[in-house]
Design a protein around this motif. Structure first.
Motif, mmCIF file in Angstrom:
data_model
loop_
_atom_site.group_PDB
_atom_site.id
_atom_site.type_symbol
_atom_site.label_atom_id
_atom_site.label_comp_id
_atom_site.label_asym_id
_atom_site.label_seq_id
_atom_site.Cartn_x
_atom_site.Cartn_y
_atom_site.Cartn_z
ATOM 1 N N ASP A 114 -6.144 -22.770 30.274
ATOM 2 C CA ASP A 114 -7.409 -22.592 30.982
ATOM 3 C C ASP A 114 -7.706 -21.088 31.028
ATOM 4 N N TRP A 115 -8.786 -20.694 31.674
ATOM 5 C CA TRP A 115 -9.174 -19.278 31.639
ATOM 6 C C TRP A 115 -8.160 -18.402 32.365
ATOM 7 N N ARG A 116 -7.492 -18.950 33.373
ATOM 8 C CA ARG A 116 -6.457 -18.177 34.071
ATOM 9 C C ARG A 116 -5.269 -17.924 33.148
ATOM 10 N N GLY A 117 -4.930 -18.954 32.371
ATOM 11 C CA GLY A 117 -3.846 -18.802 31.421
ATOM 12 C C GLY A 117 -4.158 -17.760 30.366
ATOM 13 N N TRP A 118 -5.417 -17.766 29.889
ATOM 14 C CA TRP A 118 -5.841 -16.773 28.902
ATOM 15 C C TRP A 118 -5.714 -15.359 29.461
ATOM 16 N N LEU A 119 -6.190 -15.160 30.683
ATOM 17 C CA LEU A 119 -6.099 -13.842 31.298
ATOM 18 C C LEU A 119 -4.643 -13.395 31.432
ATOM 19 N N LYS A 120 -3.790 -14.311 31.853
ATOM 20 C CA LYS A 120 -2.379 -13.978 32.043
ATOM 21 C C LYS A 120 -1.720 -13.572 30.727
ATOM 22 N N TYR A 121 -1.946 -14.355 29.679
ATOM 23 C CA TYR A 121 -1.263 -14.084 28.419
ATOM 24 C C TYR A 121 -1.870 -12.901 27.669
#
Length: 215
Positions: A114-121
Motif C-alpha cells: 500500500d502507499w505506506r509500504g511504498w513510503l517505508k521501502y
C-alpha cells in the motif's frame, strides 16, 4: 509445458553464448553463475521455493567473481544475498498454501504494497544508498555512490521477495539495468545474465500482478 519451455529456452542461453563465442578458454565459473542465476529468477517468477537452492549456489559463485573484479559493493550485497537464502526459504515454506488449484503454478499468495509500504521501502532504499555510499567513500572507493546503488535496490528487492510482495520486481528491474552498466565490457556471461534477468523481471511482474488480482 509452456513454463518448462520458457525455463529451457532462457537457461540454455549461457551455454549457447559460451560455445559460440569463439573463445579458446571456457569461462566455467561465469557460465555456471549465469545458469544458476537465470534458473533462480525464473523459479521466483513462478513462485517456487526451490529458487532459494539455486540462489545459494549462484550467490557463492557470484561472490567470488565480484571479488576478483574488485566490485566491492557487489561483494557485500552478495554476502547479504547468501545469508538471506535460508531465511527466505523458511519464510516461503511457512506461507505455503496447502490447498492448491491444480492449474495454479505458484504455491504462494502474492501480496502488494500500500502507499505506506511504498513510503517505508523507498525511504529505506535512500537510506541504504546514502549510508553505503558514505561507507565506501570512507575507504576511498573511486565510485562510492555508484557502488551503493545496487546495495539499496538489491537489499529492498530481497526483503520484498522474502515477504512475497510483487513490488520486488520493480527493484529487480532497477538492479538489473544498473548491473548491466556496471559489468559492461567486463564479463560477458554476467552481462547476458542480467539481460535475461531484466526480461524475466518483466514476466515476473506480470505473473505476480495476476496472482495479486486473483487473490
Amino acid at each position: 509445458m509452456t513454463q518448462w519451455l520458457y525455463l529451457l529456452a532462457l537457461s540454455s542461453l549461457p551455454f549457447i553464448l559460451e560455445f559460440t563465442s569463439g573463445q579458446k578458454q571456457h569461462d566455467w565459473l561465469g557460465l555456471f553463475a549465469s545458469w544458476t542465476g537465470i534458473v533462480c529468477v525464473i523459479l521466483v517468477a513462478e513462485g517456487r521455493a526451490s529458487n532459494y537452492l539455486f540462489g545459494a549456489v549462484n550467490s557463492a559463485i557470484y561472490l567470488l567473481l565480484s571479488f576478483q573484479a574488485s566490485f566491492y559493493g557487489e561483494v557485500l550485497t552478495t554476502v547479504y544475498f547468501f545469508i538471506m537464502q535460508p531465511i527466505g526459504l523458511y519464510t516461503w515454506l511457512s506461507n505455503r498454501v496447502n490447498e492448491q488449484d491444480k492449474e495454479e503454478p505458484s504455491h504462494f499468495e502474492a501480496k502488494k504494497l500500500d502507499w505506506r509500504g511504498w513510503l517505508k521501502y523507498l525511504a529505506l532504499t535512500a537510506l541504504i544508498w546514502i549510508g553505503m555510499g558514505f561507507a565506501y567513500k570512507s575507504i576511498h572507493s573511486h565510485r562510492p555512490f555508484r557502488d551503493s546503488v545496487t546495495d539499496a535496490t538489491n537489499g529492498i528487492g530481497q526483503l520484498l521477495m522474502t515477504g512475497l510482495y510483487r513490488e520486488q520486481w520493480i527493484f529487480w528491474i532497477a538492479t538489473n539495468l544498473f548491473s548491466i552498466y556496471l559489468w559492461w565490457g567486463s564479463n560477458l556471461h554476467i552481462q547476458a545474465m542480467y539481460w535475461v534477468y531484466t526480461l524475466n523481471s518483466i514476466v515476473g511482474w506480470y505473473q505476480w500482478t495476476k496472482a495479486v488480482k486473483k487473490a
